[in-house]
Design an enzyme around this catalytic site. Structure first.
Site, short mmCIF file in Angstrom:
data_model
loop_
_atom_site.label_atom_id
_atom_site.label_comp_id
_atom_site.label_asym_id
_atom_site.label_seq_id
_atom_site.Cartn_x
_atom_site.Cartn_y
_atom_site.Cartn_z
N CYS A 34 9.29 -31.08 18.81
CA CYS A 34 8.67 -31.73 17.37
C CYS A 34 8.58 -33.22 17.79
O CYS A 34 7.77 -33.88 17.14
CB CYS A 34 9.42 -31.48 16.08
SG CYS A 34 9.24 -29.60 15.90
N ASN A 80 4.63 -27.11 9.69
CA ASN A 80 5.07 -27.97 10.73
C ASN A 80 4.31 -27.18 11.96
O ASN A 80 4.70 -26.20 12.51
CB ASN A 80 6.88 -27.54 10.87
CG ASN A 80 7.43 -28.39 12.03
OD1 ASN A 80 6.60 -28.81 12.96
ND2 ASN A 80 8.52 -28.17 12.03
N HIS A 100 6.70 -37.07 11.35
CA HIS A 100 6.50 -35.58 11.85
C HIS A 100 6.67 -34.78 10.62
O HIS A 100 7.55 -35.06 9.57
CB HIS A 100 7.60 -35.30 12.80
CG HIS A 100 7.81 -33.76 12.96
ND1 HIS A 100 6.57 -33.00 13.19
CD2 HIS A 100 8.77 -32.67 12.82
CE1 HIS A 100 6.98 -31.75 13.32
NE2 HIS A 100 8.53 -31.79 13.21
N1 ACO Z 1 12.47 -17.70 1.16
C1 ACO Z 1 13.51 -17.32 0.56
N2 ACO Z 1 14.96 -17.53 0.68
C2 ACO Z 1 15.11 -18.27 1.90
C3 ACO Z 1 13.94 -18.46 2.98
C4 ACO Z 1 12.83 -18.05 2.47
N3 ACO Z 1 11.66 -18.31 3.30
N4 ACO Z 1 14.42 -18.84 3.89
C5 ACO Z 1 15.81 -19.23 3.74
N5 ACO Z 1 15.96 -18.62 2.42
C6 ACO Z 1 17.51 -18.52 1.78
C7 ACO Z 1 18.59 -18.54 2.91
O1 ACO Z 1 18.86 -17.46 3.26
C8 ACO Z 1 19.77 -19.22 2.10
O2 ACO Z 1 20.27 -18.09 1.25
P1 ACO Z 1 21.85 -17.80 0.94
O3 ACO Z 1 22.19 -19.21 0.00
O4 ACO Z 1 21.75 -16.69 0.15
O5 ACO Z 1 22.51 -17.67 2.33
C9 ACO Z 1 19.13 -20.26 1.08
O6 ACO Z 1 17.73 -19.78 1.07
C10 ACO Z 1 19.48 -21.65 1.56
O7 ACO Z 1 18.96 -21.66 2.63
P2 ACO Z 1 19.27 -23.25 3.41
O8 ACO Z 1 18.65 -22.81 4.99
O9 ACO Z 1 20.65 -23.72 3.08
O10 ACO Z 1 17.98 -23.88 2.77
P3 ACO Z 1 17.50 -25.26 2.87
O11 ACO Z 1 17.62 -25.91 1.24
O12 ACO Z 1 18.33 -25.98 3.89
O13 ACO Z 1 15.99 -25.30 3.34
C11 ACO Z 1 14.65 -25.51 5.30
C12 ACO Z 1 15.66 -24.50 4.73
C13 ACO Z 1 13.35 -25.53 4.73
C14 ACO Z 1 14.66 -24.91 6.69
C15 ACO Z 1 15.10 -26.68 5.59
O14 ACO Z 1 16.64 -26.91 5.70
C16 ACO Z 1 14.65 -27.56 6.70
O15 ACO Z 1 13.29 -27.99 6.58
N6 ACO Z 1 15.15 -28.03 7.72
C17 ACO Z 1 14.69 -28.91 8.85
C18 ACO Z 1 13.54 -28.13 9.66
C19 ACO Z 1 13.23 -29.36 10.77
O16 ACO Z 1 12.91 -30.34 10.28
N7 ACO Z 1 13.09 -28.99 12.05
C20 ACO Z 1 13.07 -29.96 12.99
C21 ACO Z 1 11.69 -29.99 13.60
S1 ACO Z 1 11.17 -28.12 14.12
C22 ACO Z 1 11.27 -28.13 15.88
O17 ACO Z 1 11.72 -28.96 16.54
C23 ACO Z 1 10.43 -27.26 16.49
#
Ligand code: ACO
Length: 344
Positions: free
Chosen positions: A135, A301, A271
């Protein structure tokens, strides 16, 4: 102070005994983008996964994304974006000396997607290569292109970010497959003579970083030497923890190198991974969301394509104007991250 630190501390305006030294600057003279026709709304995922439009919007800010159709490849989308950028700059492929293409999802293991774009554009001179920093790829590509121009190796460089992340999704993993999209964006950088001050148009400063100890936070579990394509695996909440802090720091470092501060910034073009990361970074830099170009709601993304897509869309919307001071910043798999400060 060690020599390296002392050189870094030199002001970017290159003044020597009060006289300004002329500087080759890499100035943006054209932008373009391509998004595949197929648009997928969040609600589509409700049919096959335990997820909801509400969860995806609230946690990521994403409402829809484009997915490549059968005919779309990374190089075909990159070529379409490049053609739009050439048209915008009123140039042809013959005017380009080099293509730098950021991607983690090239059509083939080799040759590079960049040389395939070169052929598709009908460009028979110059050189082309890919850059892979996931990314953060477009920021890395911009730094490479800037160095080619600053050193006199090239006068015009086509810099592209293009991805087909839909081909490496695990469609049963709700924590990743709802977040990504496909597309391509392109810029044309041209060597122009500046006065060596931060009032010049073009790239003013850069900052690149990586730390391979964090590989397990974000990777694809396959590749050529393991004889598979693999799927994207991400510990999203762990990546999130690193993102805001590292992005605000790299943006501030790059601004500092240009002798500028956050208050000088007209637009952050980040990004586009997650609206909460984008908001958190702006806040940490003391900037309002009115100073941020946001496209994550419509594109998801798109990895290395997200910044050039946002620059092209931001210009089309009339947000980005000549003379504006822009900071781009990105973080991705590696972890790899960085920022570029440029005057439009
Ligand atoms: N729908 C419903 N529930 C979901 C989903 C979904 N699509 N995905 C995950 N959950 C659940 C999880 O299972 C978890 O459930 P639990 O509490 O029962 O275990 C709960 O939601 C919370 O999960 P988290 O991962 O803690 O949620 P968070 O608020 O952190 O959001 C997200 C997740 C959107 C992925 C976020 O962490 C994020 O954006 N992270 C950074 C991503 C990023 O910037 N990547 C870098 C670039 S990508 C690259 O380089 C290729």
């Amino acid at each position: 102070m060690p020599l390296r630190q002392a050189i870094r501390a030199l002001p970017q305006n290159n003044t020597r005994k009060g006289r300004q030294r002329l500087t080759r600057r890499a100035v943006v003279v054209g932008t373009g983008h391509y998004l595949p026709e197929r648009v997928v709304e969040n609600a589509e995922f409700e049919k096959t996964l335990d997820t909801s439009d509400e969860w995806i919007r609230a946690r990521s800010g994403i409402e829809r994304r484009h997915f490549a159709t059968e005919g779309d490849t990374t190089s075909s989308m990159a070529t379409a974006a490049a053609e739009a950028a050439l048209k915008d700059a009123k140039l042809t492929a013959d005017d380009i000396d080099a293509i730098v293409l950021a991607t983690s999802t090239a059509d083939l293991t080799f040759p590079s997607a960049a040389t395939m774009v070169q052929a598709q554009l009908g460009m028979t001179r110059g050189f082309a290569f890919d850059v892979q920093a996931v990314c953060a790829g477009f920021v890395y590509a911009l730094c490479n292109a800037n160095a080619l121009i600053a050193s006199g190796q090239a006068d015009r460089v086509l810099v592209i970010g293009a991805e087909t992340f839909s081909r490496i999704m695990d469609w049963t993993d709700r924590s990743t497959c709802v977040l990504f999209g496909d597309g391509a964006g392109a810029l044309i950088l041209e060597a122009q003579t500046g006065k060596g001050s931060n009032a010049d148009r073009g790239i003013l400063s850069t900052d690149l970083n990586s730390d391979g100890r964090y590989k397990d936070l974000l990777y694809v579990d396959g590749g050529v030497s393991t004889q598979s394509t693999g799927h994207l695996r991400m510990q999203g909440n762990q990546v999130f923890r690193h993102a805001v802090e590292k992005l605000a720091k790299t943006a501030t470092t790059a601004l500092d190198r240009a002798g500028l501060a956050a208050q000088d910034v007209d637009w952050i073009v980040p990004h586009q991974a997650n609206i909460r990361i984008i908001q958190g970074t702006a806040k940490k830099m003391g900037l309002s969301m009115d100073n941020v170009v946001v496209t994550v709601q419509d594109h998801g993304n798109t990895s290395a394509a997200s910044i050039p897509l946002a620059l092209s869309v931001g210009k089309e919307r009339g947000q980005i104007k000549p003379g504006d001071l822009i900071v781009t910043e990105a973080i991705g798999g590696g972890l790899a991250w960085g920022a570029v400060v440029l005057r439009w």
